[in-house]
Scaffold this motif. Structure first.
Motif, PDB file in Angstrom:
ATOM      1  N   ARG A 137      31.961  14.363   2.735  1.00 49.04           N
ATOM      2  CA  ARG A 137      32.836  13.629   3.654  1.00 49.04           C
ATOM      3  C   ARG A 137      32.403  12.157   3.729  1.00 49.04           C
ATOM      4  NH1 ARG A 137      33.201  17.229   9.107  1.00 49.04           N
ATOM      5  NH2 ARG A 137      34.210  18.967   8.013  1.00 49.04           N
ATOM      6  N   LEU A 138      33.400  11.254   3.643  1.00 51.47           N
ATOM      7  CA  LEU A 138      33.102   9.825   3.809  1.00 51.47           C
ATOM      8  C   LEU A 138      32.738   9.547   5.258  1.00 51.47           C
ATOM      9  CD1 LEU A 138      33.226   6.819   2.743  1.00 51.47           C
ATOM     10  CD2 LEU A 138      35.603   6.823   3.575  1.00 51.47           C
ATOM     11  N   CYS A 139      31.610   8.882   5.481  1.00 49.79           N
ATOM     12  CA  CYS A 139      31.315   8.491   6.874  1.00 49.79           C
ATOM     13  C   CYS A 139      31.320   6.989   7.054  1.00 49.79           C
ATOM     14  CB  CYS A 139      29.994   9.091   7.366  1.00 49.79           C
ATOM     15  SG  CYS A 139      28.576   8.621   6.428  1.00 49.79           S
ATOM     16  N   GLN A 140      30.909   6.197   6.057  1.00 46.65           N
ATOM     17  CA  GLN A 140      30.962   4.746   6.235  1.00 46.65           C
ATOM     18  C   GLN A 140      30.837   4.068   4.885  1.00 46.65           C
ATOM     19  OE1 GLN A 140      28.109   2.679   5.498  1.00 46.65           O
ATOM     20  NE2 GLN A 140      26.289   3.727   6.293  1.00 46.65           N
ATOM     21  N   PHE A 141      31.241   2.797   4.841  1.00 46.95           N
ATOM     22  CA  PHE A 141      30.872   1.985   3.682  1.00 46.95           C
ATOM     23  C   PHE A 141      30.345   0.637   4.176  1.00 46.95           C
ATOM     24  CE2 PHE A 141      34.220  -1.202   3.381  1.00 46.95           C
ATOM     25  CZ  PHE A 141      35.379  -0.602   3.827  1.00 46.95           C
ATOM     26  N   HIS A 142      29.548   0.015   3.366  1.00 45.73           N
ATOM     27  CA  HIS A 142      28.915  -1.270   3.702  1.00 45.73           C
ATOM     28  C   HIS A 142      28.562  -1.968   2.394  1.00 45.73           C
ATOM     29  CE1 HIS A 142      25.575   1.503   2.996  1.00 45.73           C
ATOM     30  NE2 HIS A 142      24.968   0.427   2.517  1.00 45.73           N
ATOM     31  N   PHE A 143      28.008  -3.190   2.532  1.00 43.21           N
ATOM     32  CA  PHE A 143      27.665  -3.962   1.340  1.00 43.21           C
ATOM     33  C   PHE A 143      26.244  -4.513   1.445  1.00 43.21           C
ATOM     34  CE2 PHE A 143      32.023  -4.595  -0.427  1.00 43.21           C
ATOM     35  CZ  PHE A 143      32.796  -4.226   0.656  1.00 43.21           C
ATOM     36  N   HIS A 144      25.726  -4.984   0.308  1.00 46.75           N
ATOM     37  CA  HIS A 144      24.478  -5.753   0.235  1.00 46.75           C
ATOM     38  C   HIS A 144      24.797  -6.990  -0.582  1.00 46.75           C
ATOM     39  CE1 HIS A 144      22.069  -2.161   1.472  1.00 46.75           C
ATOM     40  NE2 HIS A 144      23.097  -1.535   0.931  1.00 46.75           N
ATOM     41  N   TRP A 145      24.254  -8.167  -0.178  1.00 48.17           N
ATOM     42  CA  TRP A 145      24.595  -9.383  -0.912  1.00 48.17           C
ATOM     43  C   TRP A 145      23.464 -10.401  -0.816  1.00 48.17           C
ATOM     44  CZ3 TRP A 145      26.869  -7.659   3.570  1.00 48.17           C
ATOM     45  CH2 TRP A 145      26.685  -8.433   4.727  1.00 48.17           C
ATOM     46  N   GLU A 155      21.641  -4.235  -5.206  1.00 46.17           N
ATOM     47  CA  GLU A 155      20.408  -3.423  -5.072  1.00 46.17           C
ATOM     48  C   GLU A 155      20.085  -2.802  -6.433  1.00 46.17           C
ATOM     49  OE1 GLU A 155      20.808  -0.966  -1.349  1.00 46.17           O
ATOM     50  OE2 GLU A 155      19.458  -2.584  -0.777  1.00 46.17           O
ATOM     51  N   HIS A 156      21.039  -2.109  -7.024  1.00 44.27           N
ATOM     52  CA  HIS A 156      20.823  -1.623  -8.383  1.00 44.27           C
ATOM     53  C   HIS A 156      21.040  -2.768  -9.361  1.00 44.27           C
ATOM     54  CE1 HIS A 156      21.533   2.185  -6.219  1.00 44.27           C
ATOM     55  NE2 HIS A 156      20.687   2.672  -7.102  1.00 44.27           N
ATOM     56  N   THR A 157      20.415  -2.625 -10.553  1.00 43.65           N
ATOM     57  CA  THR A 157      20.679  -3.585 -11.641  1.00 43.65           C
ATOM     58  C   THR A 157      20.941  -2.747 -12.894  1.00 43.65           C
ATOM     59  OG1 THR A 157      18.280  -3.692 -11.999  1.00 43.65           O
ATOM     60  CG2 THR A 157      19.289  -5.497 -10.756  1.00 43.65           C
ATOM     61  N   VAL A 158      21.583  -3.360 -13.852  1.00 48.53           N
ATOM     62  CA  VAL A 158      21.867  -2.702 -15.135  1.00 48.53           C
ATOM     63  C   VAL A 158      21.202  -3.528 -16.225  1.00 48.53           C
ATOM     64  CG1 VAL A 158      23.687  -1.931 -16.717  1.00 48.53           C
ATOM     65  CG2 VAL A 158      24.067  -1.863 -14.236  1.00 48.53           C
ATOM     66  N   ASP A 159      20.187  -2.930 -16.854  1.00 47.69           N
ATOM     67  CA  ASP A 159      19.359  -3.690 -17.817  1.00 47.69           C
ATOM     68  C   ASP A 159      18.922  -5.012 -17.202  1.00 47.69           C
ATOM     69  OD1 ASP A 159      21.207  -2.556 -20.781  1.00 47.69           O
ATOM     70  OD2 ASP A 159      19.547  -1.652 -19.645  1.00 47.69           O
ATOM     71  N   ARG A 160      18.451  -4.880 -15.939  1.00 54.52           N
ATOM     72  CA  ARG A 160      17.904  -6.018 -15.188  1.00 54.52           C
ATOM     73  C   ARG A 160      18.986  -7.030 -14.769  1.00 54.52           C
ATOM     74  NH1 ARG A 160      13.784  -4.543 -12.656  1.00 54.52           N
ATOM     75  NH2 ARG A 160      12.321  -3.301 -13.865  1.00 54.52           N
ATOM     76  N   ARG A 161      20.215  -6.766 -15.068  1.00 57.06           N
ATOM     77  CA  ARG A 161      21.269  -7.708 -14.671  1.00 57.06           C
ATOM     78  C   ARG A 161      21.579  -7.557 -13.182  1.00 57.06           C
ATOM     79  NH1 ARG A 161      27.634  -7.627 -16.503  1.00 57.06           N
ATOM     80  NH2 ARG A 161      28.298  -9.400 -15.217  1.00 57.06           N
ATOM     81  N   LEU A 162      21.532  -8.647 -12.470  1.00 58.44           N
ATOM     82  CA  LEU A 162      21.815  -8.676 -11.036  1.00 58.44           C
ATOM     83  C   LEU A 162      23.279  -9.043 -10.827  1.00 58.44           C
ATOM     84  CD1 LEU A 162      18.665 -10.742 -10.166  1.00 58.44           C
ATOM     85  CD2 LEU A 162      19.221  -8.619  -8.990  1.00 58.44           C
ATOM     86  N   PHE A 163      23.864  -8.497  -9.780  1.00 68.45           N
ATOM     87  CA  PHE A 163      25.224  -8.864  -9.395  1.00 68.45           C
ATOM     88  C   PHE A 163      25.142  -9.528  -8.025  1.00 68.45           C
ATOM     89  CE2 PHE A 163      27.718  -6.714 -12.679  1.00 68.45           C
ATOM     90  CZ  PHE A 163      26.776  -5.862 -13.222  1.00 68.45           C
ATOM     91  N   PRO A 164      26.163 -10.327  -7.661  1.00 69.06           N
ATOM     92  CA  PRO A 164      26.096 -11.026  -6.362  1.00 69.06           C
ATOM     93  C   PRO A 164      26.192 -10.121  -5.139  1.00 69.06           C
ATOM     94  CG  PRO A 164      28.102 -11.616  -7.568  1.00 69.06           C
ATOM     95  CD  PRO A 164      27.293 -10.794  -8.494  1.00 69.06           C
ATOM     96  N   ALA A 165      26.709  -8.902  -5.336  1.00 68.91           N
ATOM     97  CA  ALA A 165      26.808  -7.975  -4.198  1.00 68.91           C
ATOM     98  C   ALA A 165      27.043  -6.556  -4.708  1.00 68.91           C
ATOM     99  CB  ALA A 165      27.944  -8.395  -3.267  1.00 68.91           C
ATOM    100  N   GLU A 166      26.854  -5.602  -3.809  1.00 65.88           N
ATOM    101  CA  GLU A 166      27.034  -4.175  -4.151  1.00 65.88           C
ATOM    102  C   GLU A 166      27.627  -3.457  -2.940  1.00 65.88           C
ATOM    103  OE1 GLU A 166      23.591  -2.473  -6.065  1.00 65.88           O
ATOM    104  OE2 GLU A 166      24.115  -0.442  -5.461  1.00 65.88           O
ATOM    105  N   LEU A 167      28.654  -2.653  -3.213  1.00 67.56           N
ATOM    106  CA  LEU A 167      29.324  -1.836  -2.184  1.00 67.56           C
ATOM    107  C   LEU A 167      28.737  -0.430  -2.217  1.00 67.56           C
ATOM    108  CD1 LEU A 167      31.744  -0.758  -0.406  1.00 67.56           C
ATOM    109  CD2 LEU A 167      33.071  -0.659  -2.550  1.00 67.56           C
ATOM    110  N   HIS A 168      28.486   0.144  -1.042  1.00 70.38           N
ATOM    111  CA  HIS A 168      28.016   1.536  -0.931  1.00 70.38           C
ATOM    112  C   HIS A 168      28.974   2.337  -0.055  1.00 70.38           C
ATOM    113  CE1 HIS A 168      23.612   0.204  -1.836  1.00 70.38           C
ATOM    114  NE2 HIS A 168      24.338   0.391  -2.935  1.00 70.38           N
ATOM    115  N   LEU A 169      29.538   3.390  -0.631  1.00 67.71           N
ATOM    116  CA  LEU A 169      30.399   4.321   0.116  1.00 67.71           C
ATOM    117  C   LEU A 169      29.572   5.581   0.367  1.00 67.71           C
ATOM    118  CD1 LEU A 169      33.092   3.434  -2.381  1.00 67.71           C
ATOM    119  CD2 LEU A 169      33.764   3.492   0.018  1.00 67.71           C
ATOM    120  N   VAL A 170      29.271   5.833   1.643  1.00 70.20           N
ATOM    121  CA  VAL A 170      28.304   6.872   2.039  1.00 70.20           C
ATOM    122  C   VAL A 170      29.045   8.146   2.461  1.00 70.20           C
ATOM    123  CG1 VAL A 170      26.365   7.405   3.596  1.00 70.20           C
ATOM    124  CG2 VAL A 170      26.771   5.037   2.842  1.00 70.20           C
TER     125      VAL A 170
END
Ligand SMILES: COc1cccc(N2C=Cc3cc(S(N)(=O)=O)sc3S2(=O)=O)c1
Ligand SMILES: [Zn+2]
Length: 262
Positions: A88-96, A105-120
């Protein structure tokens, strides 16, 4: 909802350090090394079924801003992918970040992105309350989506327009009829998945992470509004911009990251 009863303590930057959770050998986030991920043909497509009517409020918890959903019924759910049960979806938020050069927060082959969405989401087949599920090793499923700066995201704008009304920590406003599916990339069949943890306290190791290969695009101006939020409550004399609310990467400790694609 999954976090309205708990006002997460403001994350002192100190906790971002390699805070070892006792016996923590499946901490998140991690760097996803693409060539070391293992294709698993058993992994199914994700099946999300979100009801915008379950959207309730948006609030600043002093760490990020959360959009919370009514999770008292199975109206907004996630299944399929690596999951055996319905969640069940309870919340979503971001990191930036404070700049577009970092923030995810996660990276792909050390590549950083400006933000990341988390659907919990939490396992409503096995548990009757979020608070129970968050303590169990198959209790939560979080979808991670990388954000890149580019064209304006029309669906995000309703959320961006609400942010000035929750600038300070602990502010909350009603927020309804938002369909989180609009924040998913067009292709949700390609993802990496691994067993990890919450990336903020209580850091419990209860998360099946599902990190999307395809990112979404938001405009520079939309991301700038994220940075106009504050870590601090209205009473505090020194106001601190809510930026860099991401955790440093954690050791893989022998875990395998599986991919749903070759
Ligand atoms: C009793 O435990 C509780 C109760 C209420 C909320 C939470 N949470 C805390 C942190 C946290 C971090 C998440 S992340 N960045 O890994 O997606 S998701 C999440 S939470 O589950 O909302 C835990
Ligand atoms: Zn998060």
């Amino acid at each position: 909802a999954c976090s309205s009863k708990y006002v997460l303590s403001q994350m002192h930057p100190m906790w971002q350090g390699p805070l070892a959770v006792p016996g923590g050998d499946r901490q998140s986030p991690i760097d996803i090394v693409v060539r070391k991920s293992v294709f698993d043909s058993e992994l199914k497509p994700l099946v999300t079924d979100y009801d915008p009517d379950t959207c309730q409020q948006i609030w600043n918890n002093g760490y990020s801003f959360l959009v919370e959903y009514d999770d008292t019924t199975d109206k907004s759910t996630l299944k399929g992918g690596p999951l055996q049960d319905k969640f069940r979806l309870c919340q979503f938020h971001f990191h930036w970040g404070e700049s577009n050069a970092w923030g995810s927060e996660h990276t792909v082959d050390r590549r950083l992105f400006p933000a990341e969405l988390h659907l919990v989401h939490w396992n409503s087949d096995k548990y009757s309350l979020f608070e129970e599920a968050v303590m169990e090793d198959n209790g939560l499923a979080v979808i991670g989506v990388f954000l890149k700066v580019g064209k304006r995201h029309e669906g995000l704008q309703k959320l961006v327009d609400a942010l000035p009304t929750i600038r300070h920590k602990d502010s909350v406003v009603e927020f309804t009829r938002f369909d989180p599916a609009c924040l998913l990339p067009t292709n949700t069949d390609n993802y990496w998945t691994y067993h990890g943890s919450l990336t903020t306290p209580p850091l419990t190791e209860s998360v099946s992470w599902i990190v999307m290969k395809q990112h979404i695009e938001v405009s520079h101006d939309q991301l700038a509004v994220f940075r106009s939020l504050l870590f601090t409550s209205a009473e505090e004399e020194v106001q601190k911009s809510m930026v860099n609310n991401f955790r440093v990467q954690q050791p893989l400790r022998g875990r395998t990251v599986r991919s749903s694609f070759t």
